[in-house]
Write an enzyme that holds these catalytic residues in place. Structure first.
Site, PDB file in Angstrom:
ATOM      1  CD  GLU A   1      35.873 -82.759   4.257  1.00 62.99           C
ATOM      2  OE1 GLU A   1      36.817 -83.482   4.630  1.00 62.99           O
ATOM      3  OE2 GLU A   1      35.858 -82.160   3.168  1.00 62.99           O
TER       4      GLU A   1
ATOM      5  CE1 TYR B   1      41.800 -84.586   7.588  1.00 65.29           C
ATOM      6  CE2 TYR B   1      40.995 -86.621   8.580  1.00 65.29           C
ATOM      7  CZ  TYR B   1      41.825 -85.513   8.601  1.00 65.29           C
ATOM      8  OH  TYR B   1      42.701 -85.353   9.645  1.00 65.29           O
TER       9      TYR B   1
ATOM     10  CB  CYS C   1      53.006 -81.202  49.439  1.00 61.40           C
ATOM     11  SG  CYS C   1      51.348 -81.938  49.324  1.00 61.40           S
TER      12      CYS C   1
ATOM     13  CE  LYS D   1      37.072 -81.080  14.681  1.00 64.58           C
ATOM     14  NZ  LYS D   1      37.307 -82.158  15.665  1.00 64.58           N
TER      15      LYS D   1
ATOM     16  CB  CYS E   1      49.722 -77.129  49.282  1.00 68.02           C
ATOM     17  SG  CYS E   1      50.994 -77.906  50.308  1.00 68.02           S
TER      18      CYS E   1
ATOM     19  NE  ARG F   1      46.551 -84.460  14.917  1.00 67.95           N
ATOM     20  CZ  ARG F   1      45.356 -83.942  15.124  1.00 67.95           C
ATOM     21  NH1 ARG F   1      44.709 -83.363  14.139  1.00 67.95           N
ATOM     22  NH2 ARG F   1      44.778 -84.030  16.316  1.00 67.95           N
TER      23      ARG F   1
ATOM     24  CB  CYS G   1      47.824 -79.131  52.144  1.00 63.25           C
ATOM     25  SG  CYS G   1      48.185 -80.425  50.933  1.00 63.25           S
TER      26      CYS G   1
ATOM     27  CE  LYS H   1      35.570 -79.587  17.698  1.00 63.82           C
ATOM     28  NZ  LYS H   1      35.946 -79.798  19.071  1.00 63.82           N
TER      29      LYS H   1
ATOM     30  CD  GLU I   1      40.350 -88.262  13.138  1.00 62.88           C
ATOM     31  OE1 GLU I   1      40.254 -87.976  14.334  1.00 62.88           O
ATOM     32  OE2 GLU I   1      41.108 -87.663  12.341  1.00 62.88           O
TER      33      GLU I   1
ATOM     34  CG  ASP J   1      35.425 -87.541  18.186  1.00 65.68           C
ATOM     35  OD1 ASP J   1      36.578 -87.101  18.284  1.00 65.68           O
ATOM     36  OD2 ASP J   1      34.659 -87.663  19.159  1.00 65.68           O
TER      37      ASP J   1
ATOM     38  CB  CYS K   1      51.504 -82.053  53.414  1.00 66.17           C
ATOM     39  SG  CYS K   1      51.309 -80.329  52.865  1.00 66.17           S
TER      40      CYS K   1
ATOM     41  CE  LYS L   1      38.913 -80.175   5.162  1.00 68.06           C
ATOM     42  NZ  LYS L   1      39.426 -81.502   4.773  1.00 68.06           N
TER      43      LYS L   1
END
Length: 449
Positions: free
Chosen positions: A11, A124, A335, A13, A330, A34, A312, A218, A72, A15, A315, A194
């Site tokens: 299924e 889901y 700083c 994913k 640094c 969550r 740095c 992904k 989601e 977002d 500073c 799954k």
């Protein structure tokens, strides 16, 4: 498993912002984010503004008394574009992307504003349910549970899911779905595979982090091409110097990217980056942008080498790099940049969780001389803060209450909040479990630590 062939449910994913819903006796009684996986925010009132989440559902028809559902919350692409247009017309800054917009909306305190944003929810997973002792299980596979949720009026991925026997069909479907992702009305960043049989899921179990019976595929990161305009050098709370590339703004996957971390000097050398280069930019996991490479073949001859500072940038202390490390630091603990970043870290959600005291206010109070270090958080002059523009009585009271509440946080959060190098959340918990009071560490030898 001892099986030659396993049945899988595949299924999208989704977002967006993750939620958990509790129904008791057919009524929705609680909604939460969550959060950190253990504790989230209570958002029941806001959940009730989402039309695709039923306030009641006939779970009792299937013998279910209490049930927890994971889902989601999303803003579809059209509604996101319309809402952003309204913000622009009102002279406000548009929201960055649908995912952040959905997650942020869940925490808004005004339910009317939540309703305006036309959130949608996909559920889901049924993570827990109770039935009478004599009642048979209402479903035996994950795909059946999605069908049940759909039948009860929820938006589950009933239409998008597919059930396959054998992994090759799973791979083919994931690759096929990736080509159509941009045609969907909502953002997805991959597929979830799954094991379909619930008894087999129980047999496979969990790690401390994730289930062994599920894995995410992904999609390839979205890319764009831009020009490297300059490099700025930022100082972190542990003194690390991070080069940040400033590029010509480029839209990638619905987000305009203009700043990208280059991590350290070695990355600049390895990627052969120069000011003026044309660069290939990618968003890892469709979230974090990074430069894949410079396109050296497009150079015109007027590009400039990137010079890493010896001192740095804040500073002016001399920078040091430990043997075996790639990061310049640094080491001036006073700083100003480090002091500010330490306070910001101390206030953060995973540390002392001082709500309403984010980056902007820390920097503002530091620059005005109202706050100089972490202990100073607990001796702030709230009378002076109340005289500042944008700080009414309610804002000051809320800030004062959040600071006071932080005093009740467990010891491991305090240890983590101090921002000690090499002491992350897990190490902080280990240290906290060894003492009753922070000052007990004064008696510890190096070997004991």
């Amino acid at each position: 498993t001892g099986l030659k062939e396993i049945e899988y449910c595949v299924e999208p994913k989704f977002d967006g912002g993750s939620i958990s819903l509790i129904y008791e006796d057919d009524l929705m009684v609680r909604g939460a984010t969550r959060g950190n996986g253990v504790e989230g925010d209570e958002i029941t009132t806001n959940i009730k503004q989402i039309r695709s989440i039923p306030l009641s559902a006939k779970f009792s028809k299937h013998g279910i008394q209490t049930v927890e559902i994971r889902g989601e919350v999303l803003i579809n692409k059209n509604n996101f574009a319309k809402y952003n247009q309204q913000l622009v017309e009102q002279g406000q800054a548009p929201l960055a992307n649908p995912r952040n917009a959905a997650a942020g909306t869940l925490r808004i305190k005004d339910p009317a504003e939540v309703s305006k944003r036309n959130l949608e929810a996909f559920v889901y997973h049924i993570s827990y349910y109770t039935t009478p002792a004599t009642k048979e299980a209402p479903f035996t596979t994950h795909s059946q549970s999605l069908d049940l949720l759909w039948e009860l009026g929820f938006r589950s991925p009933k239409q998008e899911k597919k059930v396959f026997k054998g992994i090759q069909q799973v791979i083919d479907y994931c690759l096929e779905f990736e080509h159509t992702r941009d045609n969907l009305p909502y953002e997805i960043d991959g597929m979830v595979i799954k094991v379909n049989n619930l008894e087999l899921q129980d047999k496979m179990g969990m790690t401390s982090h994730h289930p062994r019976w599920a894995i995410a595929y992904k999609f390839k990161a979205r890319q764009g091409t831009s020009k490297l305009l300059s490099v700025e050098f930022q100082v972190g709370r542990t003194g690390s110097i991070t080069p940040v590339a400033k590029i010509q703004p480029v839209p990638i996957g619905g987000v305009t990217v203009s700043s990208i971390s280059l991590f350290n000097e070695e990355v600049i050398r390895e990627k052969d980056l120069m000011i003026g280069d044309t660069v290939l930019v990618e968003r890892a996991g469709d979230v974090i942008p990074y430069i894949v490479k410079s396109q050296a073949e497009l150079r015109k001859g007027d590009e400039k080498h990137i010079k890493f500072p010896k001192n740095c940038p804040v500073c002016d202390s001399k920078l040091f790099k430990e043997e075996g490390e790639a990061v310049w630091r640094c080491i001036n603990i006073e700083c100003p940049a480090q002091v500010v970043e330490r306070i910001i870290h101390f206030n953060s959600k995973d540390a002392m969780d001082i709500r309403g005291f984010g980056d902007a206010n820390v920097r503002k109070f530091y620059e005005m001389g109202l706050l100089k270090d972490i202990p100073g958080l607990y001796t702030l002059d709230f009378e002076k803060i109340g005289s500042l523009e944008g700080f009414g009585k309610k804002s000051v009271d809320n800030l004062q209450a959040a600071i006071e509440k932080s005093k009740t946080q467990p010891l491991h959060r305090l240890i983590f909040g101090l921002g000690i190098r090499f002491v992350g959340e897990t190490t902080a918990k280990t240290l906290a479990s060894a003492v009753d009071h922070l000052m007990d560490f004064k008696q510890f030898t190096q070997e004991q630590l």
